[in-house]
Design a protein around this motif. Structure first.
Motif, PDB file in Angstrom:
ATOM      1  N   PRO A   1       0.792  -1.243   0.000  1.00 35.43           N
ATOM      2  CA  PRO A   1       0.000   0.000   0.000  1.00 35.43           C
ATOM      3  C   PRO A   1       0.818   1.284   0.000  1.00 35.43           C
ATOM      4  N   PRO A   2       1.851   1.429   0.831  1.00 33.51           N
ATOM      5  CA  PRO A   2       2.582   2.703   0.785  1.00 33.51           C
ATOM      6  C   PRO A   2       3.235   2.953  -0.568  1.00 33.51           C
ATOM      7  N   ALA A   3       3.750   1.889  -1.201  1.00 35.58           N
ATOM      8  CA  ALA A   3       4.395   2.054  -2.508  1.00 35.58           C
ATOM      9  C   ALA A   3       3.376   2.461  -3.562  1.00 35.58           C
ATOM     10  N   MET A   4       2.169   1.908  -3.476  1.00 34.07           N
ATOM     11  CA  MET A   4       1.155   2.261  -4.467  1.00 34.07           C
ATOM     12  C   MET A   4       0.731   3.717  -4.299  1.00 34.07           C
ATOM     13  N   HIS A   5       0.570   4.177  -3.065  1.00 31.55           N
ATOM     14  CA  HIS A   5       0.244   5.594  -2.844  1.00 31.55           C
ATOM     15  C   HIS A   5       1.347   6.494  -3.400  1.00 31.55           C
ATOM     16  N   LYS A   6       2.596   6.103  -3.174  1.00 33.54           N
ATOM     17  CA  LYS A   6       3.711   6.885  -3.692  1.00 33.54           C
ATOM     18  C   LYS A   6       3.700   6.893  -5.222  1.00 33.54           C
ATOM     19  N   PHE A   7       3.377   5.745  -5.804  1.00 29.43           N
ATOM     20  CA  PHE A   7       3.306   5.645  -7.261  1.00 29.43           C
ATOM     21  C   PHE A   7       2.284   6.632  -7.816  1.00 29.43           C
ATOM     22  N   PHE A   8       1.078   6.665  -7.222  1.00 31.00           N
ATOM     23  CA  PHE A   8       0.038   7.577  -7.717  1.00 31.00           C
ATOM     24  C   PHE A   8       0.491   9.031  -7.612  1.00 31.00           C
ATOM     25  N   GLU A   9       1.132   9.364  -6.498  1.00 33.79           N
ATOM     26  CA  GLU A   9       1.569  10.741  -6.305  1.00 33.79           C
ATOM     27  C   GLU A   9       2.565  11.152  -7.384  1.00 33.79           C
ATOM     28  N   LEU A  10       3.553  10.314  -7.628  1.00 36.97           N
ATOM     29  CA  LEU A  10       4.586  10.666  -8.597  1.00 36.97           C
ATOM     30  C   LEU A  10       4.067  10.591 -10.025  1.00 36.97           C
ATOM     31  N   TYR A  11       3.178   9.648 -10.307  1.00 36.23           N
ATOM     32  CA  TYR A  11       2.606   9.561 -11.650  1.00 36.23           C
ATOM     33  C   TYR A  11       1.821  10.835 -11.970  1.00 36.23           C
TER      34      TYR A  11
ATOM     35  N   HIS B   1       2.222  13.769 -10.676  1.00 37.66           N
ATOM     36  CA  HIS B   1       3.183  14.863 -10.845  1.00 37.66           C
ATOM     37  C   HIS B   1       3.838  14.787 -12.219  1.00 37.66           C
ATOM     38  N   TRP B   2       4.208  13.597 -12.641  1.00 36.84           N
ATOM     39  CA  TRP B   2       4.836  13.395 -13.951  1.00 36.84           C
ATOM     40  C   TRP B   2       3.913  13.841 -15.077  1.00 36.84           C
ATOM     41  N   MET B   3       2.613  13.550 -14.936  1.00 40.24           N
ATOM     42  CA  MET B   3       1.658  13.921 -15.971  1.00 40.24           C
ATOM     43  C   MET B   3       1.502  15.429 -16.099  1.00 40.24           C
ATOM     44  N   GLN B   4       1.778  16.166 -15.016  1.00 43.96           N
ATOM     45  CA  GLN B   4       1.493  17.598 -15.011  1.00 43.96           C
ATOM     46  C   GLN B   4       2.727  18.484 -15.153  1.00 43.96           C
ATOM     47  N   GLN B   5       3.917  17.898 -15.063  1.00 41.92           N
ATOM     48  CA  GLN B   5       5.088  18.757 -15.174  1.00 41.92           C
ATOM     49  C   GLN B   5       5.323  19.151 -16.634  1.00 41.92           C
ATOM     50  N   THR B   6       5.884  20.326 -16.830  1.00 41.49           N
ATOM     51  CA  THR B   6       6.104  20.872 -18.166  1.00 41.49           C
ATOM     52  C   THR B   6       7.160  20.057 -18.904  1.00 41.49           C
ATOM     53  N   ILE B   7       6.835  19.656 -20.142  1.00 42.77           N
ATOM     54  CA  ILE B   7       7.773  18.878 -20.947  1.00 42.77           C
ATOM     55  C   ILE B   7       8.158  19.619 -22.230  1.00 42.77           C
ATOM     56  N   GLY B   8       7.544  20.758 -22.487  1.00 46.37           N
ATOM     57  CA  GLY B   8       7.846  21.515 -23.690  1.00 46.37           C
ATOM     58  C   GLY B   8       6.892  22.680 -23.815  1.00 46.37           C
TER      59      GLY B   8
ATOM     60  N   ASP C   1       9.319  22.950 -28.037  1.00 47.92           N
ATOM     61  CA  ASP C   1      10.648  23.234 -27.502  1.00 47.92           C
ATOM     62  C   ASP C   1      10.762  22.568 -26.143  1.00 47.92           C
ATOM     63  N   LEU C   2      11.636  21.583 -26.031  1.00 47.09           N
ATOM     64  CA  LEU C   2      11.758  20.817 -24.797  1.00 47.09           C
ATOM     65  C   LEU C   2      12.453  21.634 -23.711  1.00 47.09           C
ATOM     66  N   HIS C   3      11.889  21.581 -22.512  1.00 48.95           N
ATOM     67  CA  HIS C   3      12.508  22.242 -21.372  1.00 48.95           C
ATOM     68  C   HIS C   3      13.443  21.265 -20.677  1.00 48.95           C
ATOM     69  N   ASP C   4      14.458  21.785 -20.017  1.00 45.65           N
ATOM     70  CA  ASP C   4      15.305  20.928 -19.194  1.00 45.65           C
ATOM     71  C   ASP C   4      14.483  20.400 -18.038  1.00 45.65           C
ATOM     72  N   GLU C   5      14.652  19.107 -17.768  1.00 46.00           N
ATOM     73  CA  GLU C   5      13.848  18.481 -16.708  1.00 46.00           C
ATOM     74  C   GLU C   5      14.706  18.313 -15.456  1.00 46.00           C
ATOM     75  N   HIS C   6      14.663  19.297 -14.596  1.00 44.93           N
ATOM     76  CA  HIS C   6      15.364  19.204 -13.324  1.00 44.93           C
ATOM     77  C   HIS C   6      14.348  19.462 -12.221  1.00 44.93           C
ATOM     78  N   ASP C   7      13.352  18.616 -12.216  1.00 43.93           N
ATOM     79  CA  ASP C   7      12.258  18.785 -11.254  1.00 43.93           C
ATOM     80  C   ASP C   7      12.734  18.373  -9.862  1.00 43.93           C
ATOM     81  N   PRO C   8      12.440  19.160  -8.820  1.00 45.44           N
ATOM     82  CA  PRO C   8      12.906  18.807  -7.480  1.00 45.44           C
ATOM     83  C   PRO C   8      12.260  17.544  -6.932  1.00 45.44           C
ATOM     84  N   VAL C   9      11.106  17.170  -7.447  1.00 43.14           N
ATOM     85  CA  VAL C   9      10.441  15.973  -6.935  1.00 43.14           C
ATOM     86  C   VAL C   9      10.858  14.739  -7.707  1.00 43.14           C
ATOM     87  N   LEU C  10      10.861  14.834  -9.043  1.00 43.64           N
ATOM     88  CA  LEU C  10      11.169  13.662  -9.848  1.00 43.64           C
ATOM     89  C   LEU C  10      11.718  14.118 -11.184  1.00 43.64           C
TER      90      LEU C  10
END
Length: 688
Positions: free
Chosen positions: A616-626, A628-635, A674-683
């Protein structure tokens, strides 16, 4: 109070209901000599005290009391019962009731014993139905001394792999690794499930669930009632093979068939099962009567009070192999980055309830509000496993245009509910016409796979450019497949080229895997290692999101141009996700494991096939990071900041325009704009 959160699902009202059930069943006293009648006099204070002990992790089970009784079906034979004390029977009854709701969704239809609304009559009806459909050969089998032979290690491994059982694992371990009192001394229960304990029937079915699954996956049909079962086959040869396979499956779990109770027969010769005789087309059912209890032969005297005091004093906190963090309160939903988009609400805590309150959704657990979110921030609610949603919340979600997706606890999509969207009949007709037009549909399939291969090569280039190992050889093979695509005239030819490119891609991609997780190739159903499990869950979430977008847009998710028609899957969503697999899902998983977000002990085994699940804790962490990944700027495109979620919506819009205007389809290309550099503090993709 370190583990107080572990038992959030347990309440005083549930203990009171369980006490009434135990009182109605009566039964003898346990080792402490407390009878049901004497407990009744102190229940008003004893039940709150029991709840307090559980919530503070101070509860300790007492030993079981040994009884020996003659079998009601054969008085010449005996069976041993191990009976808990009254207060332990109450707690076991309450936990069994809570867990049974979750376990029921995992149990197979072939199992009929100790389950609500099933029983002997349903089992008999199933046998008759299978007989009439041509399964005429029968392996009639019985597991030798099943309740006395269950491996504690194997049973606890299954319990630890089940999210529903996780909050109660400390209690369950005490009840499995129990000790018993024979009137003179205490002895450990090294194997077996104690007959006479309220939790035992549920555990007995759980332990045999992987066995049920393994037998149900073949051509034969299983009917099981506790440790007695039939395997119905269509030939004598198949029955012989089934008999040997059954022996093998049981042997690997430390069990064996009872030779004198197991045989191969057929309906013409006849056989008796659960007291019912089958012969040809006839079924002989005996008159139903109340079966007498077997005569009591021996009952251990209660433990002396001095011995009980010494036992309680010697008790140590039970060892729990699941980390304490597995029981802590986990976030159920995640805020979006900058609030620019509508988030997805993931509800994975077993036993939680989603309710409506004014213009908000509340997620409750144990009568406390765990999350309060306004409607306007949501576009999709994803429900995993044993989570309830009230009719009012369900109706409100659909009225507000919020889609709902239902998954098993392990992430397998069950189905979706979509609000009324653009039910554009003309658009769907055009989609069906495109599917029926072999020239257009095959051309579209080629375009999608070309984009998938190109994006996969782009991902490999990104890793290689950062000083990672070379993938030149694999990229050459993928380029060759890409060059051959225009000449592929059928979907089968396209699939062949895609398959060869995908194998090369994964061989190269996993060269960049610096985590402790091994890779032996893509294994889908079921995933047998952590990397495949993470990939499969990522793909499922991606497919679900695309299917919801297609449904809302007015397209039919089931009619794809590349994937064949299948009533159980959204083929069009699978088509459109192909270009996103490598840049979205695969990069996300590899980034997580390379940054040590997940560890080996975040995953546990589940069944005979080696399938694994996340704790369960790993699955909650997975959802959180997924999320975040879907919403971070990629270009970016001009002034528009692009993220994966926006790109998915654009993909559906582009496909819709292609269908409507019969224009060329231009799939998602990575990197977008135009791709942005990906240096996200979370992932980020950077190595730790």
């Amino acid at each position: 109070m370190a583990q107080a959160a572990a038992y959030l699902d347990l309440s005083l009202g549930q203990l009171q209901a369980a006490w009434e059930h135990v009182r109605d069943n009566a039964g003898c006293a346990g080792v402490d000599g407390v009878t049901v009648e004497s407990f009744d006099n102190q229940a008003i204070s004893a039940l709150p005290e029991l709840l307090k002990q559980v919530q503070s992790s101070e509860y300790r089970a007492l030993p079981l009391r040994k009884l020996v009784a003659a079998k009601s079906t054969n008085p010449a034979k005996q069976r041993t019962l191990l009976v808990p004390v009254v207060r332990d029977r109450i707690l076991q009854t309450s936990v069994a009731s809570l867990l049974s709701h979750s376990f029921e969704e995992e149990f197979f239809d072939a199992s009929f014993g100790y389950r609500p609304n099933r029983g002997v009559d349903r089992a008999i009806a199933r046998i008759v139905q299978l007989r009439d459909r041509g399964w005429l050969w029968v392996v009639a089998a019985d597991i030798s001394a099943y309740f006395d032979s269950v491996s504690h290690h194997g049973l606890l491994k299954q319990l630890q792999a089940d999210q529903a059982a996780a909050p109660f694992i400390s209690l369950l371990k005490q009840w499995v690794d129990a000790s018993f009192w024979d009137g003179h001394k205490l002895a450990p229960l090294k194997r077996g499930i104690p007959q006479g304990a309220p939790i035992s029937p549920l555990l007995a079915n759980l332990f045999l669930t992987p066995f049920d699954q393994a037998l149900e996956e073949g051509e034969n049909r299983l009917v099981r009632y506790a440790d007695d079962f039939l395997l119905l086959c269509q030939s004598e040869h198949a029955a012989g093979l089934a008999y040997r396979e059954t022996e093998r499956l049981l042997h690997q779990e430390g069990l064996q068939l009872s030779e004198h109770k197991s045989s191969i027969t057929d309906f013409d010769r006849g056989f008796t099962y659960l007291g019912v005789t089958f012969r040809g087309k006839d079924v002989f059912t005996p008159w139903k009567y109340r079966r007498p209890h077997g005569k009591l032969i021996f009952i251990a005297r209660p433990m002396p009070q001095r011995a009980l005091r010494e036992y309680r004093k010697a008790l140590k906190p039970p060892h729990v192999s699941i980390p304490e963090a597995a029981h802590s309160t986990q976030p159920l939903s995640l805020p979006t980055k900058g609030g620019a988009d509508l988030p997805f609400l993931y509800v994975a805590e077993q036993g939680a309830i989603v309710r409506k309150s004014g213009d908000r959704f509340l997620v409750e657990a144990d009568q406390s509000v765990r999350l309060d979110v306004p409607y306007h921030r949501l576009e999709n609610i994803l429900i995993f496993g044993n989570v309830q949603i009230t009719t009012q919340a369900l109706s409100e979600a659909l009225d507000k245009g919020i889609a709902l997706s239902f998954f098993t606890r392990n992430g397998r999509l069950r189905g979706m509910l979509s609000p009324p969207g653009d039910r554009n009949v003309g658009l769907r007709i055009a989609q069906y016409q495109m599917y029926l037009d072999d020239v257009r549909s095959v051309q579209l399939a080629r375009t999608i796979i070309a984009a998938k291969i190109e994006n996969a090569v782009a991902v490999l280039n990104r890793y290689q450019d950062r000083g990672k190992p070379s993938a030149d050889a694999e990229k050459e093979t993928m380029a060759s497949a890409l060059q051959s695509l225009p000449g592929a005239a059928t979907r089968d030819e396209i699939d062949g080229l895609e398959g060869s490119a995908a194998r090369c891609y994964f061989d190269a991609l996993m060269r960049f895997n610096t985590s402790p997780f091994g890779w032996s190739g893509r294994i889908k159903h079921p995933a047998t290692d952590p990397l495949n499990a993470l990939l499969s869950l990522s793909y499922t979430l991606l497919m679900n999101e695309l299917a919801a977008l297609l449904e809302t847009r007015g397209l039919d998710p089931a009619i794809g141009m590349l994937h064949t028609l299948d009533p159980d899957r959204p083929s069009l969503a699978l088509d459109l996700m192909e270009p996103f697999r490598a840049p979205l899902a695969d990069r996300f998983v590899l980034t997580c494991v390379n940054r040590s977000v997940f560890q080996l002990d975040d995953f546990v085994g589940r069944d005979y096939h080696g399938s694994i699940v996340m704790r369960p804790p790993a699955m909650h962490k997975f959802f959180e990071l997924y999320e975040h990944w879907m919403q971070q700027t990629i270009g970016s495109e001009g002034n528009t900041q692009l993220n994966f979620r926006l790109c998915l919506r654009r993909e559906v819009e582009r496909f819709s325009n292609t269908v409507r205007q019969q224009a060329a389809f231009i799939p998602f290309a990575f990197p977008p704009g135009d791709l942005h550099d990906e240096h996200d503090p979370v992932l980020s993709e950077a190595q730790p």
